[in-house]
Design an enzyme around this catalytic site. Structure first.
Site: not given
Length: 162
Positions: A9, A13-15, A18
């Site tokens: 990806d 680190i993203h929504g 998380l």
């Protein structure tokens, strides 16, 4: 080290990571495995700044990841590995890190890329790397969210790139 998820990806680190992936694949660490990110202090700082406070996050080179995986120091560590592209995974697997399955989540569209799905676009180098992963026995699953059904990415890729 136990790898609980290996995911491509390019947003790292993203929504989705998380709020969804980290709950399904609980890990002690989120590790960005990328020579490019590891060498770029500004980019590394920005990416790691959004990591959840209850999980250690780091960005390391491919060779450092291979060493850490084999180190007794990390034998009880669970890790979510995040990659920008399939070439880095090929390098890691060829360095002796066993990865059985890779979740293909997102690779942004750019002019030099062919769109495979709404969230995955690839270059010729990416296609060759995905084929190499398949040769190495790595299962490639296409899935944006844990709640989505898993699709055979290599088959989708081959159908679109024929």
């Amino acid at each position: 080290m136990k790898i609980v998820l290996a995911r491509i990806d390019d947003r790292f680190i993203h929504g989705q990571v998380l709020t969804r992936w980290i709950k399904i694949h609980q890990a002690d660490r989120i590790i960005i495995v990328s020579d490019d990110v590891a060498q770029d202090e500004m980019r590394k700082t920005l990416i790691l700044s959004v990591a959840p406070s209850n999980v250690k996050a780091s960005a390391v080179s491919i060779s450092k990841m291979a060493k850490a995986f084999h180190s007794p120091r990390y034998q009880d560590t669970t890790a979510m590995l995040l990659f920008e592209n399939p070439q880095d995974i090929v390098s890691l697997v060829e360095a002796g890190v066993p990865i059985d399955i890779v979740n293909v989540g997102g690779m942004r569209f750019e002019n030099n890329r062919k769109q495979i799905t709404k969230s995955v676009s690839v270059t010729e180098k990416d296609v060759a790397a995905f084929e190499r992963l398949a040769e190495l026995g790595v299962k490639l699953e296409l899935r944006q969210l844990p709640s989505d059904s898993s699709e055979d990415f290599i088959q989708t890729l081959r159908n679109v790139t024929k």
